[in-house]
Scaffold this active site. Structure first.
Site, PDB file in Angstrom:
ATOM      1  N   GLY A  70       0.902  -0.743   0.131  1.00 57.20           N
ATOM      2  CA  GLY A  70       0.045  -0.136  -0.053  1.00 57.20           C
ATOM      3  C   GLY A  70       0.568   1.603  -0.016  1.00 57.20           C
ATOM      4  O   GLY A  70       1.472   1.461   0.052  1.00 57.20           O
ATOM      5  N   LYS A 120       0.236   3.611   7.117  1.00 58.57           N
ATOM      6  CA  LYS A 120       0.086   2.788   6.041  1.00 58.57           C
ATOM      7  C   LYS A 120      -1.233   2.671   5.245  1.00 58.57           C
ATOM      8  O   LYS A 120      -1.936   1.919   6.537  1.00 58.57           O
ATOM      9  CB  LYS A 120       0.979   2.186   6.194  1.00 58.57           C
ATOM     10  CG  LYS A 120       0.836   0.688   5.324  1.00 58.57           C
ATOM     11  CD  LYS A 120       2.097  -0.092   4.980  1.00 58.57           C
ATOM     12  CE  LYS A 120       2.467  -0.856   3.707  1.00 58.57           C
ATOM     13  NZ  LYS A 120       3.844   0.300   2.718  1.00 58.57           N
ATOM     14  N   ASP A 155      12.849 -10.238   5.119  1.00 60.54           N
ATOM     15  CA  ASP A 155      12.863  -9.295   4.105  1.00 60.54           C
ATOM     16  C   ASP A 155      13.873  -8.313   4.374  1.00 60.54           C
ATOM     17  O   ASP A 155      13.319  -6.692   4.168  1.00 60.54           O
ATOM     18  CB  ASP A 155      11.712  -8.575   4.117  1.00 60.54           C
ATOM     19  CG  ASP A 155      11.132  -7.681   2.667  1.00 60.54           C
ATOM     20  OD1 ASP A 155      10.383  -7.654   1.810  1.00 60.54           O
ATOM     21  OD2 ASP A 155      12.123  -8.162   1.731  1.00 60.54           O
TER      22      ASP A 155
END
Ligand SMILES: *[C@@H]1O[C@H](CO)[C@@H](O)[C@H](O)[C@H]1NC(C)=O
Ligand SMILES: *[C@@H]1O[C@H](CO)[C@@H](O)[C@H](O)[C@H]1NC(C)=O
Ligand SMILES: *[C@@H]1O[C@H](CO)[C@@H](O)[C@H](O)[C@H]1NC(C)=O
Ligand SMILES: *[C@@H]1O[C@H](CO)[C@@H](O)[C@H](O)[C@H]1NC(C)=O
Ligand SMILES: *[C@@H]1O[C@H](CO)[C@@H](O)[C@H](O)[C@H]1NC(C)=O
Length: 945
Positions: free
Chosen positions: A599, A615, A716
């Site tokens: 997003g 967010k 990540d």
């Protein structure tokens, strides 16, 4: 002479033979008929007693006493058919329908004159293997409604070249519709009824140009694929495809000038009901119920019987003939270019695309984002997208789209990102404005003149389903591209004051003026648009806040305080959308900090100037997640508090909106400071800062790895997920977001292109996730800190693109101190620094060992790095004090404590609004339809259980 006698004799012989033959055939018929009679076990009311069957009731013979017709319909006959029936070689009509004849249909091959075979509605049990072989006179066959054992239509039917009507409904047929019902093999076939069988597969291409008038395939359940071939079947008058699994749109039917009945109920057809059907003057009956038709509800002529049951389709309105909202028209036309995929038709219904349509995000009623990444889309990109002038982001990556990028898209005035990576797009890339981020890699045939942004080589092996992390309980391989988060400024911090609406949270327990580092005075809020493809997104900041002092003001005028913010059971902060709209200037363009896979991240400013990062998750990312699961995930994430993790402060659920509120990290991402410092007008990081950042990250991740009950794996880690506060201390962001994505989405496959350089090989190849995956990524980050080079750097010579590979080569080289040449030229080295770098160099090498077990754990890394950082100590910070924040306690609870501590009595202040602001359990959030999902299971929990 002799010759001629011989001729005459032979003539007579021939004649005798013929007569003889004829006689024997007649008697053979009689024998066969006797066999039929006894086999059928006829009841006494049918008189078949005469020795000459030609005299029998319902039996006809020709002039030579050969039996030609047997017609015994509906006589209550119970017997079976004799196996030698084919001896009746002159038979043209055999009608025994509506009886209870059982047993097999015998071989009928010899019945070369047979024109009509009608055995429907009996109890026949099987069909000969070579059905209709050689029966070239056969015109009509009715075998429907017999309890045959399952069979497939044999090729021998092709030999019945005169066939006009073939009716095999409810005959237990399985297999595919054979590819010979067209005009080539069966040129006379006009009626084909194969309803209520178990046929599967697609409509055969031989239907093209057939002379079929009636086509009944209803009730096979599994017939599927497109019905586009109907377009070419122009003789059709009746089409019944009800109750199958056909997909795609109704084709142009304008050529079917005689079409009367069109029944496609109960399929999965999509698209707009075409004018070519609506306008057909021959139509009498149309059945469309239970499909996924889109666009306006069609308005047929008065003489047409229609059953549509709008609610069972995806029409934009219920009223026939009423036009759709123009945005709907555009999106439907976009869907058309993709061949009207079912997935979109299921979601894109109704007349407001801003209400939970997959992939569509709006600002107000303006569509700002079309994100159809990885939706299995084929077809092409519609130029109609250019009609959505408010579009800012178009993401069509990871599909199988072909065609080229429509030049019309260059006219979109607000477009910032067009991502068509990993498709089969070809042709020239039209010229977009400079500030449009164009992602086109992964399209083998795309024009070379396009501005391409390399983003890592796609990984061949994709480990989505590989199972088993080291600790065994991980089952989720999703990954995240999201980025979020931000740091509390200056270590100080902050209060998050959601004020305009009445609430205020303090994140600071005590005033600690001493600790603010110098940068705070010139705190720059730095919108981080990094050049990085993905990254940054949210973040909010608690920065400017100085401390408790300002807090009283946080709460103030509260027009609507009652429902704006709630503390829910788990101690999480629920913030109303209205508040977030207010603080982000209605999610305005100017407030965007960044955009990512999950997003867009907006900067928000509370009434007192405090910044937060909001967010706003893409609806396509979250729409599959039920409310309950979403909340439970959030609950976990809000509890993960550590000074080196960007804190999730609260969230908002409203309709399909899901928003996360984070601390704002004013200095942006590590990747900006490491790789883009020139463009950003920053100074290069010196080694001690780099070291401090590395240690911060290691500590944050160590915390994740060693949580008491669950070990979290970030999966990540990369510089764009490492955010910096004004004191240049780092916090790790984006942990846990992987779990917010629907299962299967944002899996490693989708993300690999962006972060491949950081992926541990075993994760990339098998999807296997353990904490050692994060160790590997941290190792890559260490290498980047040392060298100033990106994990994947396409500007390097081919053999040096991949940092880890290059690093290993340098490390293995015989050259003494080879690492020295690899040091970032922006680091000004002295002897101590070189020594420090050498240690980190070694550490990085261990972290990136090929085998997970060869990599150290995070505690070791923290140890090594902390011994190196002793010289540089942030003296103002007391490491045990955690900036005054007890990160183990839920924020709102903490807030209360602080209030008590500071002698504030918010609750007493305004009894009406304050209780709702803080203490109410009355969750007045808009409810979100809960959908089933395995969300809750998708945690990467690696505890021992
Ligand atoms: C049918 O014809 C075959 C051979 O022509 C013969 O062997 C058989 O007996 C005949 N069956 C009947 C019932 O007449
Ligand atoms: C013929 O019909 C009789 C009386 O209905 C019955 O008893 C007999 O079993 C039947 N035979 C066959 C071969 O169906
Ligand atoms: C319809 O016929 C045309 C012309 O013969 C052919 O090109 C086309 O492929 C056919 N369409 C289908 C769906 O078979
Ligand atoms: C199809 O629609 C017609 C007209 O409304 C209706 O009479 C008929 O019952 C429908 N058939 C089916 C199978 O629903
Ligand atoms: C898009 O805009 C063009 C030009 O105004 C118009 O012709 C076209 O019909 C529009 N397309 C849709 C699907 O509304």
């Amino acid at each position: 002479m002799i010759k001629s006698h011989l001729g005459i004799i032979s003539f007579f012989i021939t004649l005798l033979g013929f007569v003889n033959f004829s006689i024997s055939q007649t008697s053979l018929d009689a024998t066969t008929m006797q066999a039929l009679k006894s086999s059928l076990n006829l009841t006494s009311d049918i008189d078949w007693s005469n020795p000459n069957p030609c005299k029998w009731e319902s039996v006809q013979c020709d002039g030579s006493n050969r039996v030609t017709r047997i017609q015994l319909k509906q006589k209550g006959i119970l017997g079976t058919l004799p196996s030698d029936l084919q001896n009746l070689s002159e038979l043209t009509v055999l009608e025994l329908f509506l009886n209870q004849i059982s047993g097999p249909i015998p071989d009928l091959k010899g019945l070369t004159r047979l024109q009509k075979l009608n055995l429907h509605n009996n109890l026949l049990t099987s069909v000969p293997k070579d059905l209709f072989s050689g029966m070239s006179s056969l015109q009509e066959v009715f075998l429907e409604n017999n309890p045959f054992v399952s069979w497939e239509i044999p090729d021998t039917i092709k030999e019945a070249t005169s066939l006009q009507n073939l009716s095999l409904s409810n005959c237990s047929i399985t297999g595919k519709i054979p590819d010979f019902f067209g005009s080539q093999s069966l040129p006379s076939l006009t009626n084909l009824k194969l309803s209520q069988n178990s046929l599967y597969g697609e409509l055969p291409s031989s239907f093209t140009g057939s002379s079929l008038q009636s086509l009944y395939l209803n009730g096979n359940v599994k017939l599927n694929g497109s019905i586009s071939i109907l377009k070419n079947m122009t003789s059709l008058t009746e089409i019944d495809l009800q109750g199958n699994a056909f997909t795609g749109p109704i084709p142009d039917l304008s050529g079917l000038k005689s079409l009367r009945v069109f029944n496609v109920r109960e399929n999965q057809l999509t698209g707009v009901v075409p004018p070519s059907l609506i306008g057909l003057s021959s139509l009498t009956t149309v059945n469309l119920t239970n499909n996924l038709f889109q666009g306006p509800t069609p308005l047929f002529g008065k003489s047409v019987g229609v059953d549509i049951f709008k609610s069972t389709n995806s029409f934009c309105t219920d009223v026939a003939g009423v036009a759709c909202d123009p945005r709907v028209d555009v999106l439907v036309s976009v869907a058309e270019s993709f061949g009207y995929p079912k997935k979109l038709a299921e979601s894109w219904k109704g007349n407001d695309p801003c209400v939970s349509w997959v992939g569509i995000t709006c600002s107000g009623s303006d569509i700002t984002v079309v994100n159809l990444k990885k939706q299995d889309l084929s077809g092409t990109i519609s130029p109609s997208l250019a009609n959505l002038t408010s579009l800012e982001t178009i993401n069509l990556s990871d599909n199988v789209l072909s065609g080229s990028i429509p030049s019309q898209l260059t006219t979109l005035p607000k477009l910032r990102t067009l991502d068509v990576s990993n498709n089969d797009i070809f042709g020239d890339v039209p010229k977009f404005r400079e500030d449009v981020r164009l992602v086109i890699d992964g399209n083998t045939n795309i024009g070379k003149d396009g501005p391409s942004r390399p983003s890592g080589s796609p990984v061949a092996s994709r480990g989505r389903n590989a199972s088993g992390g080291g600790s065994g309980s991980d089952s989720s391989k999703k990954s995240s591209n999201v980025k979020i988060i931000v740091p509390v400024v200056g270590g100080v911090v902050g209060a998050l004051c959601l004020v305009g609406l009445g609430v205020c949270l303090y994140a600071q327990k005590r005033k600690r003026p001493a600790r603010v580092q110098s940068p705070s005075s010139n705190m720059v809020i730095h919108p981080h648009h990094s050049g990085d493809t993905d990254d940054i997104k949210l973040t909010v900041a608690a920065s400017s806040l100085n401390n408790g002092g300002g807090s009283e003001s946080c709460y103030s005028h509260s027009e609507s305080a009652t429902s704006d913010i709630h503390v829910v059971e788990a101690g999480n902060l629920v913030i109303s959308i209205q508040v977030l709209r207010n603080v982000t200037n209605n999610f305005s363009e100017e407030n965007i900090l960044g955009r990512g896979g999950f997003g867009t991240v907006y900067k928000g400013e509370l009434h007192d100037g405090t910044k937060i990062a909001v967010k706003r998750m893409e609806s396509s990312v979250v729409s599959d997640k039920g409310l309950t699961e979403f909340k439970s995930e959030i609950t976990v994430l809000t509890k993960m508090r550590h000074r080196h993790l960007v804190a999730l402060l609260g969230y908002c659920l409203d309709g399909n909106e899901r928003l996360l509120v984070y601390e704002y990290m004013p200095q942006g991402t590590l990747s900006q400071h490491l790789f883009h410092w020139k463009e950003e007008g920053l100074k290069p990081l010196d080694w001690t800062r780099r070291l401090a950042i590395a240690l911060d990250v290691a500590r944050g991740v160590e915390y994740l790895h060693t949580l008491a009950h669950q070990s979290f794996i970030h999966r990540d880690l990369k510089p764009s997920n490492i955010l910096l506060g004004d004191d240049m201390r780092a916090k790790v962001s984006d942990f846990g977001l992987v779990r917010l994505a629907p299962d299967g989405k944002y899996s490693i496959e989708t993300r690999v292109a962006g972060t491949f350089g950081y992926l541990a090989p075993e994760y990339a190849v098998t999807g296997r996730v353990t904490t050692k995956v994060d160790i590997f990524s941290l190792g890559v980050i260490l290498m980047e800190l040392i060298t100033g080079r990106k994990a994947l750097d396409e500007t390097q010579p081919e053999d040096s693109v991949h940092l880890v590979t290059w690093f290993r080569r340098v490390a293995a080289s015989k050259v003494e101190n080879a690492f020295k040449n690899a040091i970032d030229p922006n680091i000004i080295p002295d002897k101590d620094i070189i020594a420090s770098i050498e240690k980190v160099w070694e550490l990085a090498g261990h972290c990136c060992a090929r085998e997970p077990y060869q990599r150290p754990d995070m505690a070791h890394i923290v140890n090594v790095l902390s011994t190196l950082t002793v010289q540089w100590k942030p003296t103002e910070i007391d490491p045990d004090d955690l900036y005054g924040i007890d990160y183990d306690m839920p924020l709102p609870q903490k807030v209360k404590e602080w209030q008590a501590f500071e002698g504030l009595s918010q609750t007493g202040d305004d009894s009406g609004s304050s209780s709702s602001a803080y203490g109410s359990k009355d969750n007045t959030q808009t409810s979100i339809p809960t959908r089933p999902s395995g969300f809750a299971d998708s945690f990467t929990s690696v505890d021992g259980r």
